[in-house]
Motif scaffolding. Structure first.
Motif, PDB file in Angstrom:
ATOM      1  N   THR C  11      79.980 -34.248  22.814  1.00  0.00           N
ATOM      2  CA  THR C  11      79.332 -35.213  23.671  1.00  0.00           C
ATOM      3  C   THR C  11      79.908 -35.524  24.903  1.00  0.00           C
ATOM      4  N   ILE C  12      79.137 -35.704  26.028  1.00  0.00           N
ATOM      5  CA  ILE C  12      79.726 -35.833  27.282  1.00  0.00           C
ATOM      6  C   ILE C  12      79.459 -37.247  28.054  1.00  0.00           C
ATOM      7  N   MET C  13      80.451 -38.042  28.384  1.00  0.00           N
ATOM      8  CA  MET C  13      79.943 -39.562  29.056  1.00  0.00           C
ATOM      9  C   MET C  13      80.470 -39.462  30.379  1.00  0.00           C
ATOM     10  N   THR C  14      79.757 -39.971  31.340  1.00  0.00           N
ATOM     11  CA  THR C  14      80.392 -40.004  32.857  1.00  0.00           C
ATOM     12  C   THR C  14      80.239 -41.275  33.312  1.00  0.00           C
ATOM     13  N   ILE C  43      80.375 -42.318  18.806  1.00  0.00           N
ATOM     14  CA  ILE C  43      79.019 -41.303  18.955  1.00  0.00           C
ATOM     15  C   ILE C  43      79.167 -39.954  18.303  1.00  0.00           C
ATOM     16  N   ARG C  47      77.092 -38.643  15.218  1.00  0.00           N
ATOM     17  CA  ARG C  47      76.420 -37.666  15.260  1.00  0.00           C
ATOM     18  C   ARG C  47      77.002 -36.425  14.157  1.00  0.00           C
ATOM     19  N   ILE C  74      85.141 -38.097  33.858  1.00  0.00           N
ATOM     20  CA  ILE C  74      84.429 -37.452  32.869  1.00  0.00           C
ATOM     21  C   ILE C  74      84.908 -37.390  31.495  1.00  0.00           C
TER      22      ILE C  74
END
Lengths: 160, 160, 160, 160, 160, 160
Positions: C11-14, C43, C47, C74
């Protein structure tokens, strides 16, 4: 109900002032400090009575000096007086310059909390055991403040 | 540079867990506790060196027990070890049931802070004066953790 | 239980760094970054196992470079290793200067999460399917870190 | 000015819905989602023009389905159209049930950002390079929306 | 169902812009203003129908002028139109320089809210009673916007 | 200095109580209400003097009734009295059940603000023009409260 000592519920909270906490003059926003003061006062009252408490009034809260961004904020609170269902908590706030260690008195407040049971009704709190002359004097002044508060109430009829 | 004692910078922070602070399981959100831990660790490091500090690393932070909504959270922190420019701060978190007074150990963490000057460069911190056997033992273990950390670094080459 | 691949939960969070997020040195406050790291790690763990998870420990979190106000942040996270009930998640944080696009490595952390059932007891998680050499290497290093962590625990007896 | 591709600035933000984020119906508060949408839209616009941007308008934001507490929220944004100084950014929000992985379309919005220079005046942005049929179609629809917006403005004279 | 007048639900919210609320250009962050706008629009809609409401869409929100730190923000909202289950609320934002009293128009938005019952299904709202020519004109324009919105929807097929 | 009327600075703030705002008893947290009260009082004081103001004291703040989650909170504030450099602001808080429209008196407070110039020194504020009998009576009571406050101060010597 078994009494509890002043020292049983005395509590210290330490905070720092972040950019997030300052007002437009670069000093700690009053509302933020009030938030901390009420939170700490509530902890002391809960520790004294081991019941749920609600804030009933704030009396004579004075901001003596501004707190600057970056300052360490030391908030101390203890119980001065326990009535049948209410408790007067004194909160003192000191700010500390983190670069020099210099401390400044910044705020003092007297808050009254009431213990409530599960139905939201006020309920009894343990009597307060005072041990030192200073604690006895604080309890005496708290009683006087309570009378001033009642006298004062006549100047502000609650109907509005 | 004149040394400072462990007790000179030891600090206590007290918080309560509001609905605002809990995760979806009704317990204090880890990220919120980390926020408090880092804030308090930074206060202790600043009080030891009276300089600006930045967090360099967090080592072996363990969540032992969940903290429930309404709990009082007592966070204590002190310095274990001072190197030339860095300091290891130990943080211990205890939760207290406000209705019973029962206390539970909930978290322990070791954080490393570095003092920086006005140009953002690391700079010297005062030596740590240990006075008791316990303080001496903690300093010794902090040195061993430092070595483990270095050995450990070989398992995680920083290039990515 | 059917296994899941590393890519299934990556997962990526910005985020961007607002005035609200910086400390007194004009850089992203460590506690805020920890908040994001723990949220993203959770998360990824959820997942992978599709169960409720709690943070068990944070291991070797290093702040390599400060993140400045206005920077784009990022945060990438993936699973390195799945034990019977626990998962090691790696989180890497990169900052990006929004005016130039220049990127800087700023933080890396290893977090361990445990899956819990409705009674709050730990429960099994799906095995991890590794597909590439890099994933295999990461799983191998995660196992070694796990051993270091256990060895390390002997230096910090949990009793206090 | 050298053009930039749609893929150069496309960005993903992932969030989870904490108790802190829900309204009185147990679903994500609209204002919180708007906060995230505007933050992400601004990142995409800044990545396209590498200049400071301000939000000029929000057009046709529709909440299709509520987002429940605990859901994972996936917010994707990309640029549809670049004018001389303004950019239309499309933001799509998907919610994911963390226990089942089921995904639901929850919100779509079109935001217009304007690039500004150091004096706060609008300034030129790079042209947009569209590469696929889908990107071309989105640019075409963005132009039509721009015309609707202008026609629409006549129904709402700005004077008040 | 008995109708309600526009004046029955008209509401004013006043805020100040703290350091906490500004973006990196020293002006109020758009997402924060959206948060306030949605909160106030929801109050007006609830006051009109005395039911739970959810935000359905935001239409043609324009930021006309930036709001500076320290400014007082006056947000006014009223209902323009009530359909069977939905209501269009207009929100106007004015900023006031606290030192001079000078006021600036800064934002206007049209939000649509839907009343929902305890099962989350849309339910009827009271008819709107318009009393003045201005209210009648606003209701008329709201109907036209509704049509534009529907026409506009054909340009943005909801499937994605 | 030209005087200003009570109505020139009277201000209304409206808020709703979100899950985010309640304490562990499901009612609005006292500290949050204090935050709003202080913010609104400051707006009124700034509007009267058009200068920077700081909170000097909070006097006789009484919480009469709890505010429940979902309630609409209406906070009204006006100036009662202007001294040479200080102003007494009265704040009254009413809660409204959004489903029934029923209103409840919940809190009243008297706050004192001081105007400060650019050096942080107290400076003169415009005289207050009272126009109605009610305004005259409020000014009279404010003067009496001021005397009570001074008398009261003797019971709490500021040295600590």
């Amino acid at each position: 109900m078994k009494g509890r000592k002043v020292s049983d519920s005395r509590t210290i909270m330490t905070q720092t002032v972040f950019p997030n906490d300052v007002n437009n003059h670069g000093t700690l926003y009053g509302g933020r400090l009030l938030y901390w003061i009420d939170a700490l006062g509530g902890i002391v009252a809960e520790r004294h009575c081991r019941k749920t408490v609600v804030t009933a009034s704030i009396d004579s809260l004075n901001f003596l000096n501004p707190i600057r961004q970056r300052d360490i904020v030391i908030i101390e609170a203890w119980i001065n007086y326990a009535g049948r269902t209410s408790m007067e908590i004194e909160v003192r706030v000191t700010s500390e310059n983190p670069m020099t260690g210099e401390k400044t008195k910044t705020c003092r407040a007297f808050l009254t909390y009431v213990a409530i049971d599960e139905d939201g009704k006020s309920c009894e709190v343990p009597p307060l055991i005072v041990e030192t002359d200073e604690e006895r004097k604080r309890m005496e002044l708290a009683k006087q403040r309570r009378e001033v508060r009642l006298r004062d109430l006549r100047l502000r009829p609650l109907e509005w």
